[in-house]
Design a protein around this motif. Sequence first.
Motif, PDB file in Angstrom:
ATOM      1  N   CYS A  37       8.402 -16.712  -8.627  1.00 38.10           N
ATOM      2  CA  CYS A  37       7.437 -16.269  -7.612  1.00 38.10           C
ATOM      3  C   CYS A  37       7.724 -16.891  -6.248  1.00 38.10           C
ATOM      4  O   CYS A  37       7.494 -16.267  -5.211  1.00 38.10           O
ATOM      5  CB  CYS A  37       6.021 -16.630  -8.040  1.00 38.10           C
ATOM      6  N   CYS A  40       9.813 -15.340  -3.108  1.00 35.91           N
ATOM      7  CA  CYS A  40       9.223 -14.492  -2.068  1.00 35.91           C
ATOM      8  C   CYS A  40       7.985 -15.118  -1.428  1.00 35.91           C
ATOM      9  O   CYS A  40       7.791 -15.007  -0.229  1.00 35.91           O
ATOM     10  CB  CYS A  40       8.819 -13.137  -2.634  1.00 35.91           C
ATOM     11  N   HIS A  41       7.162 -15.769  -2.248  1.00 40.09           N
ATOM     12  CA  HIS A  41       5.892 -16.294  -1.720  1.00 40.09           C
ATOM     13  C   HIS A  41       6.010 -17.737  -1.235  1.00 40.09           C
ATOM     14  O   HIS A  41       5.062 -18.273  -0.678  1.00 40.09           O
ATOM     15  CB  HIS A  41       4.801 -16.191  -2.787  1.00 40.09           C
ATOM     16  N   ASN A  78       0.887   0.196  -2.546  1.00 35.64           N
ATOM     17  CA  ASN A  78       1.040   0.367  -1.108  1.00 35.64           C
ATOM     18  C   ASN A  78       2.419  -0.085  -0.656  1.00 35.64           C
ATOM     19  O   ASN A  78       3.288  -0.359  -1.492  1.00 35.64           O
ATOM     20  CB  ASN A  78      -0.090  -0.358  -0.352  1.00 35.64           C
ATOM     21  N   MET A  84       7.035  -6.305  -5.475  1.00 33.22           N
ATOM     22  CA  MET A  84       6.209  -7.166  -6.318  1.00 33.22           C
ATOM     23  C   MET A  84       6.134  -6.635  -7.748  1.00 33.22           C
ATOM     24  O   MET A  84       6.121  -7.397  -8.711  1.00 33.22           O
ATOM     25  CB  MET A  84       4.828  -7.220  -5.662  1.00 33.22           C
TER      26      MET A  84
HETATM   27  C1  HEC Z   1      10.601  -9.843  -4.556  1.00 34.68           C
HETATM   28  C2  HEC Z   1       9.596 -10.620  -3.818  1.00 34.68           C
HETATM   29  C3  HEC Z   1       8.365 -11.061  -4.643  1.00 34.68           C
HETATM   30  C4  HEC Z   1       8.355 -11.861  -5.745  1.00 34.68           C
HETATM   31  C5  HEC Z   1       9.542 -12.538  -6.406  1.00 34.68           C
HETATM   32  C6  HEC Z   1       6.970 -12.000  -6.134  1.00 34.68           C
HETATM   33  N1  HEC Z   1       6.179 -11.314  -5.277  1.00 34.68           N
HETATM   34 FE1  HEC Z   1       4.138 -11.262  -5.293  1.00 34.68          FE
HETATM   35  N2  HEC Z   1       4.154  -9.971  -3.755  1.00 34.68           N
HETATM   36  C7  HEC Z   1       5.272  -9.560  -3.070  1.00 34.68           C
HETATM   37  C8  HEC Z   1       4.878  -8.630  -2.031  1.00 34.68           C
HETATM   38  C9  HEC Z   1       5.816  -7.961  -1.048  1.00 34.68           C
HETATM   39  C10 HEC Z   1       3.489  -8.505  -2.118  1.00 34.68           C
HETATM   40  C11 HEC Z   1       2.591  -7.607  -1.258  1.00 34.68           C
HETATM   41  C12 HEC Z   1       2.579  -6.234  -1.897  1.00 34.68           C
HETATM   42  C13 HEC Z   1       1.892  -5.205  -1.038  1.00 34.68           C
HETATM   43  O1  HEC Z   1       2.224  -5.070   0.143  1.00 34.68           O
HETATM   44  O2  HEC Z   1       1.011  -4.527  -1.580  1.00 34.68           O
HETATM   45  C14 HEC Z   1       3.064  -9.358  -3.214  1.00 34.68           C
HETATM   46  C15 HEC Z   1       1.736  -9.520  -3.598  1.00 34.68           C
HETATM   47  C16 HEC Z   1       1.316 -10.422  -4.532  1.00 34.68           C
HETATM   48  C17 HEC Z   1      -0.068 -10.679  -4.858  1.00 34.68           C
HETATM   49  C18 HEC Z   1      -1.275 -10.020  -4.217  1.00 34.68           C
HETATM   50  C19 HEC Z   1      -1.687 -10.887  -3.047  1.00 34.68           C
HETATM   51  C20 HEC Z   1      -2.824 -10.329  -2.229  1.00 34.68           C
HETATM   52  O3  HEC Z   1      -3.261 -11.042  -1.321  1.00 34.68           O
HETATM   53  O4  HEC Z   1      -3.289  -9.215  -2.487  1.00 34.68           O
HETATM   54  C21 HEC Z   1      -0.076 -11.645  -5.811  1.00 34.68           C
HETATM   55  C22 HEC Z   1      -1.286 -12.272  -6.464  1.00 34.68           C
HETATM   56  C23 HEC Z   1       1.305 -11.988  -6.097  1.00 34.68           C
HETATM   57  N3  HEC Z   1       2.129 -11.234  -5.300  1.00 34.68           N
HETATM   58  C24 HEC Z   1       1.702 -12.919  -7.018  1.00 34.68           C
HETATM   59  C25 HEC Z   1       3.026 -13.115  -7.406  1.00 34.68           C
HETATM   60  C26 HEC Z   1       3.408 -13.896  -8.544  1.00 34.68           C
HETATM   61  C27 HEC Z   1       2.471 -14.671  -9.442  1.00 34.68           C
HETATM   62  C28 HEC Z   1       4.768 -13.815  -8.634  1.00 34.68           C
HETATM   63  C29 HEC Z   1       5.653 -14.369  -9.720  1.00 34.68           C
HETATM   64  C30 HEC Z   1       5.360 -13.798 -11.041  1.00 34.68           C
HETATM   65  C31 HEC Z   1       5.219 -12.993  -7.519  1.00 34.68           C
HETATM   66  N4  HEC Z   1       4.125 -12.577  -6.817  1.00 34.68           N
HETATM   67  C32 HEC Z   1       6.535 -12.719  -7.238  1.00 34.68           C
HETATM   68  C33 HEC Z   1       6.577  -9.949  -3.302  1.00 34.68           C
HETATM   69  C34 HEC Z   1       6.999 -10.723  -4.351  1.00 34.68           C
END
Ligand code: HEC
Length: 107
Positions: A37, A40-41, A78, A84
């Motif tokens: 995670c 990206c985050h 979206n 994600m």
């Molecule tokens: C490849 C890049 C990437 C990875 C790796 C990633 N994410 Fe994300 N995540 C995103 C993006 C981009 C968004 C925003 C999606 C959108 O625009 O709707 C997001 C959105 C989210 C959200 C929603 C946040 C909100 O404020 O609504 C959560 C919770 C989240 N991610 C958790 C995780 C978790 C837990 C992991 C690991 C399992 C993870 N992400 C791995 C790119 C990533």
Amino acid sequence: MSKIKYLVLGTALSMSAFVSTSSQAADGAGLYTAKMCQTCHGAEGKAPIMDSYPKLAGQNKDYLVQQMKDIKSGARNNGMAMAMKAMVANVSEEEMAAIAEYLSQLK
Ligand code: HEC
């Protein structure tokens, strides 16, 4: 005559090698890194690599779980959700809850 679509979900495929068992489910911090995670985050969900990616630290637990479920199911689809979606494909609801618990407690 059939149309063949190539789905390039490179990250999802390469990450599947890291899928962990549910024995780790209670360790949200460990899962957050094991599931990549932070790539990206950012560390502790505080420093996303792009301005269009969300910060996660300190967010409400129930909200985080719901968003992960919705992105996984496709209910939330979206602009950036595709990036994600591949990442939560291999995260169980139990693991989502553990990760959300961890993230919600960060200050
Ligand atoms: C490849 C890049 C990437 C990875 C790796 C990633 N994410 Fe994300 N995540 C995103 C993006 C981009 C968004 C925003 C999606 C959108 O625009 O709707 C997001 C959105 C989210 C959200 C929603 C946040 C909100 O404020 O609504 C959560 C919770 C989240 N991610 C958790 C995780 C978790 C837990 C992991 C690991 C399992 C993870 N992400 C791995 C790119 C990533």
